[in-house]
Write an enzyme that holds these catalytic residues in place. Structure first.
Site, PDB file in Angstrom:
ATOM      1  N   ASP A 132       4.129  -6.927  -4.545  1.00 37.08           N
ATOM      2  CA  ASP A 132       2.728  -6.508  -4.405  1.00 37.08           C
ATOM      3  C   ASP A 132       2.064  -7.330  -3.298  1.00 37.08           C
ATOM      4  O   ASP A 132       2.492  -8.445  -3.001  1.00 37.08           O
ATOM      5  CB  ASP A 132       1.961  -6.764  -5.709  1.00 37.08           C
ATOM      6  CG  ASP A 132       2.293  -5.742  -6.800  1.00 37.08           C
ATOM      7  OD1 ASP A 132       2.987  -4.750  -6.512  1.00 37.08           O
ATOM      8  OD2 ASP A 132       1.848  -5.950  -7.946  1.00 37.08           O
ATOM      9  N   ARG A 185       4.940   0.621   0.134  1.00 37.67           N
ATOM     10  CA  ARG A 185       3.945   1.309  -0.709  1.00 37.67           C
ATOM     11  C   ARG A 185       2.593   1.110  -0.031  1.00 37.67           C
ATOM     12  O   ARG A 185       2.192  -0.018   0.255  1.00 37.67           O
ATOM     13  CB  ARG A 185       3.913   0.689  -2.105  1.00 37.67           C
ATOM     14  CG  ARG A 185       2.760   1.215  -2.960  1.00 37.67           C
ATOM     15  CD  ARG A 185       2.373   0.267  -4.075  1.00 37.67           C
ATOM     16  NE  ARG A 185       3.387   0.106  -5.078  1.00 37.67           N
ATOM     17  CZ  ARG A 185       3.508  -0.998  -5.833  1.00 37.67           C
ATOM     18  NH1 ARG A 185       2.685  -2.021  -5.667  1.00 37.67           N
ATOM     19  NH2 ARG A 185       4.460  -1.081  -6.724  1.00 37.67           N
TER      20      ARG A 185
HETATM   21  P1  FDA Z   1     -10.426   5.237  -4.821  1.00 38.07           P
HETATM   22  O1  FDA Z   1     -10.839   3.899  -5.297  1.00 38.07           O
HETATM   23  O2  FDA Z   1     -11.177   5.872  -3.711  1.00 38.07           O
HETATM   24  O3  FDA Z   1     -10.400   6.200  -6.072  1.00 38.07           O
HETATM   25  C1  FDA Z   1     -10.137   7.596  -5.972  1.00 38.07           C
HETATM   26  C2  FDA Z   1     -10.294   8.213  -7.350  1.00 38.07           C
HETATM   27  O4  FDA Z   1      -9.291   7.689  -8.224  1.00 38.07           O
HETATM   28  C3  FDA Z   1     -11.613   7.848  -8.045  1.00 38.07           C
HETATM   29  O5  FDA Z   1     -12.633   8.730  -7.676  1.00 38.07           O
HETATM   30  C4  FDA Z   1     -11.220   7.977  -9.506  1.00 38.07           C
HETATM   31  O6  FDA Z   1     -11.180   9.333  -9.902  1.00 38.07           O
HETATM   32  C5  FDA Z   1      -9.815   7.466  -9.527  1.00 38.07           C
HETATM   33  N1  FDA Z   1      -9.764   6.006  -9.802  1.00 38.07           N
HETATM   34  C6  FDA Z   1      -9.508   5.018  -8.922  1.00 38.07           C
HETATM   35  N2  FDA Z   1      -9.515   3.822  -9.540  1.00 38.07           N
HETATM   36  C7  FDA Z   1      -9.810   4.060 -10.836  1.00 38.07           C
HETATM   37  C8  FDA Z   1      -9.956   3.232 -11.971  1.00 38.07           C
HETATM   38  N3  FDA Z   1      -9.836   1.916 -11.898  1.00 38.07           N
HETATM   39  N4  FDA Z   1     -10.243   3.817 -13.155  1.00 38.07           N
HETATM   40  C9  FDA Z   1     -10.364   5.159 -13.256  1.00 38.07           C
HETATM   41  N5  FDA Z   1     -10.224   6.006 -12.210  1.00 38.07           N
HETATM   42  C10 FDA Z   1      -9.956   5.467 -11.014  1.00 38.07           C
HETATM   43  N6  FDA Z   1      -3.818  -3.037  -4.464  1.00 38.07           N
HETATM   44  C11 FDA Z   1      -3.516  -4.167  -3.791  1.00 38.07           C
HETATM   45  O7  FDA Z   1      -4.394  -4.747  -3.156  1.00 38.07           O
HETATM   46  N7  FDA Z   1      -2.234  -4.659  -3.809  1.00 38.07           N
HETATM   47  C12 FDA Z   1      -1.215  -4.016  -4.465  1.00 38.07           C
HETATM   48  O8  FDA Z   1      -0.077  -4.485  -4.444  1.00 38.07           O
HETATM   49  C13 FDA Z   1      -1.529  -2.818  -5.175  1.00 38.07           C
HETATM   50  N8  FDA Z   1      -0.562  -2.118  -5.847  1.00 38.07           N
HETATM   51  C14 FDA Z   1      -0.857  -0.865  -6.342  1.00 38.07           C
HETATM   52  C15 FDA Z   1       0.148  -0.063  -6.874  1.00 38.07           C
HETATM   53  C16 FDA Z   1      -0.117   1.246  -7.242  1.00 38.07           C
HETATM   54  C17 FDA Z   1       1.002   2.115  -7.770  1.00 38.07           C
HETATM   55  C18 FDA Z   1      -1.441   1.766  -7.111  1.00 38.07           C
HETATM   56  C19 FDA Z   1      -1.756   3.191  -7.464  1.00 38.07           C
HETATM   57  C20 FDA Z   1      -2.445   0.952  -6.644  1.00 38.07           C
HETATM   58  C21 FDA Z   1      -2.180  -0.352  -6.280  1.00 38.07           C
HETATM   59  N9  FDA Z   1      -3.196  -1.181  -5.799  1.00 38.07           N
HETATM   60  C22 FDA Z   1      -2.863  -2.347  -5.147  1.00 38.07           C
HETATM   61  C23 FDA Z   1      -4.626  -0.833  -6.040  1.00 38.07           C
HETATM   62  C24 FDA Z   1      -5.253  -0.096  -4.870  1.00 38.07           C
HETATM   63  O9  FDA Z   1      -5.427  -0.973  -3.778  1.00 38.07           O
HETATM   64  C25 FDA Z   1      -6.625   0.495  -5.258  1.00 38.07           C
HETATM   65  O10 FDA Z   1      -7.482  -0.550  -5.610  1.00 38.07           O
HETATM   66  C26 FDA Z   1      -6.582   1.493  -6.397  1.00 38.07           C
HETATM   67  O11 FDA Z   1      -5.473   2.326  -6.299  1.00 38.07           O
HETATM   68  C27 FDA Z   1      -7.856   2.385  -6.423  1.00 38.07           C
HETATM   69  O12 FDA Z   1      -7.984   3.043  -5.218  1.00 38.07           O
HETATM   70  P2  FDA Z   1      -7.600   4.587  -4.957  1.00 38.07           P
HETATM   71  O13 FDA Z   1      -6.603   4.617  -3.859  1.00 38.07           O
HETATM   72  O14 FDA Z   1      -7.152   5.248  -6.185  1.00 38.07           O
HETATM   73  O15 FDA Z   1      -8.900   5.233  -4.334  1.00 38.07           O
END
Ligand code: FDA
Length: 322
Positions: A132, A185
């Site tokens: 990560d 990723r």
């Molecule tokens: P965004 O925040 O724009 O959300 C899009 C939509 O997703 C929202 O409108 C909502 O519907 C849904 N959503 C998002 N977060 C939610 C929550 N907490 N609860 C409910 N619904 C939610 N980060 C990092 O800095 N280092 C890492 O190593 C990782 N590893 C990682 C692995 C995997 C498999 C994922 C999916 C994510 C990570 N992350 C991460 C976290 C990533 O950086 C980010 O903070 C989250 O994925 C939320 O961002 P989105 O891309 O979903 O978009």
């Protein structure tokens, strides 16, 4: 402002102690965390596998403060790799380097030794470890250790890395990493970063995310598609987001350039957008869900609260319901 406050609190020891000992926060956290034991995580992974979804297990913990603690955390990861093997679930593991000793000593010797032990065990089991990406004080050290692992002979079949679209530097990092043929990723980024290092506007993060997704897809196209042994091995391009617009962009770009569906993996977090996870799996894409578990769940939980105000209101409304 609320997001920044929650992210700062996620690293405060007193806030961690307070929330960890509180039954209500534990109950709400169970929406995002599979449980406290490896057995809980394996049960969650089996449930996902039954729906055609792969898993990546993350034994929670970060920012440990002694070499002994780092050694115990690494032993825990070895045990998880063994348990995955025994249980026969389609899962690999994700780790955080500050959990196994990053920045404990100036040369990162503790972290390096623990990482080598973990990668040797993963290789012995034919499994895969994703490192990560944590907050920016650790970016250079993480990249340097990842490089060192490649030069020690660990290949893209054993180890991969995460890159964060919110950092200005990431496009340069990604171009350098893709030149070495690695599994990446792509995430938006979950930590509190200053505007000198990271795009402050969500629209800029999103635009950068799409640019980087296209880069990953172009690179995957130039290589044979592979989703590996029993679902341990992720695709070269892993698009980790719950953002439907980012997912739609990646799908349509991959289709336009002719990347096959099985070479484009979508990843999401446990408990978030299960409907979307299942829809993508039904549409024929590899889907992997990040399954966190363990007793040190507070910082992870706080980051999930910070991402979405509705989660905080859910927490607060439970508080008033008693
Ligand atoms: P965004 O925040 O724009 O959300 C899009 C939509 O997703 C929202 O409108 C909502 O519907 C849904 N959503 C998002 N977060 C939610 C929550 N907490 N609860 C409910 N619904 C939610 N980060 C990092 O800095 N280092 C890492 O190593 C990782 N590893 C990682 C692995 C995997 C498999 C994922 C999916 C994510 C990570 N992350 C991460 C976290 C990533 O950086 C980010 O903070 C989250 O994925 C939320 O961002 P989105 O891309 O979903 O978009």
């Amino acid at each position: 402002m609320l997001r920044s406050l929650l992210l700062c609190l996620s690293q405060a020891a007193w806030a961690n102690r307070l929330l960890a000992g509180w039954g209500l926060s534990r109950r709400v956290a169970l929406r995002f965390v599979a449980g406290e034991s490896v057995a809980d995580a394996l049960r969650a992974a089996k449930g996902l596998n039954e729906k055609g979804i792969h898993a990546t297990l993350d034994q929670l913990g970060e920012h440990i403060t002694s070499a002994a603690e780092a050694g115990r955390a690494a032993d825990g990861v070895l045990a998880v790799l063994d348990e995955i093997q025994q249980a026969g679930v389609r899962a690999n593991v994700s780790i955080k380097l500050t959990q196994i000793g990053l920045a404990l000593d100036s040369g990162d010797a503790t972290c390096r030794d623990n990482l080598v032990r973990i990668l040797e065990r993963a290789r012995a089991h034919g499994n895969f470890v994703r490192i990560d990406m944590e907050d920016s004080p650790y970016t250079d050290r993480t990249l340097a250790l990842f490089d060192e692992m490649l030069s020690l002979g660990f290949s893209l079949e054993t180890v991969g890395l995460v890159v964060q679209a919110y950092l200005y530097r990431t496009e340069t990092d990604v171009r350098a990493l893709l030149g070495k043929s690695v599994r990446l990723r792509l995430v938006k980024g979950a930590y509190h970063e200053p505007s000198t290092l990271a795009f402050p506007q969500k629209s800029d993060v999103d635009a950068n995310y799409d640019r980087l997704a296209a880069l990953l897809i172009d690179t995957a196209l130039a290589r044979p598609a592979s989703v590996g042994r029993e679902g341990h091995l992720p695709a070269l391009a892993a698009i980790a987001t719950h953002d439907e617009k980012r997912i739609a962009f990646a799908r349509s770009y991959a289709e336009k350039v002719g990347l096959s569906k099985n070479a484009l993996e979508f990843q999401m977090l446990y408990g978030i957008r299960r409907d979307l996870q299942e829809a993508l799996a039904r549409a024929g894409y590899p889907v992997r869900v990040y399954v966190p578990f363990g007793t040190r769940w507070v910082p992870y939980f706080m980051r999930r609260l910070a991402e979405r105000p509705a989660n905080l209101w859910f927490f607060v409304s439970n508080l008033f319901r008693g």
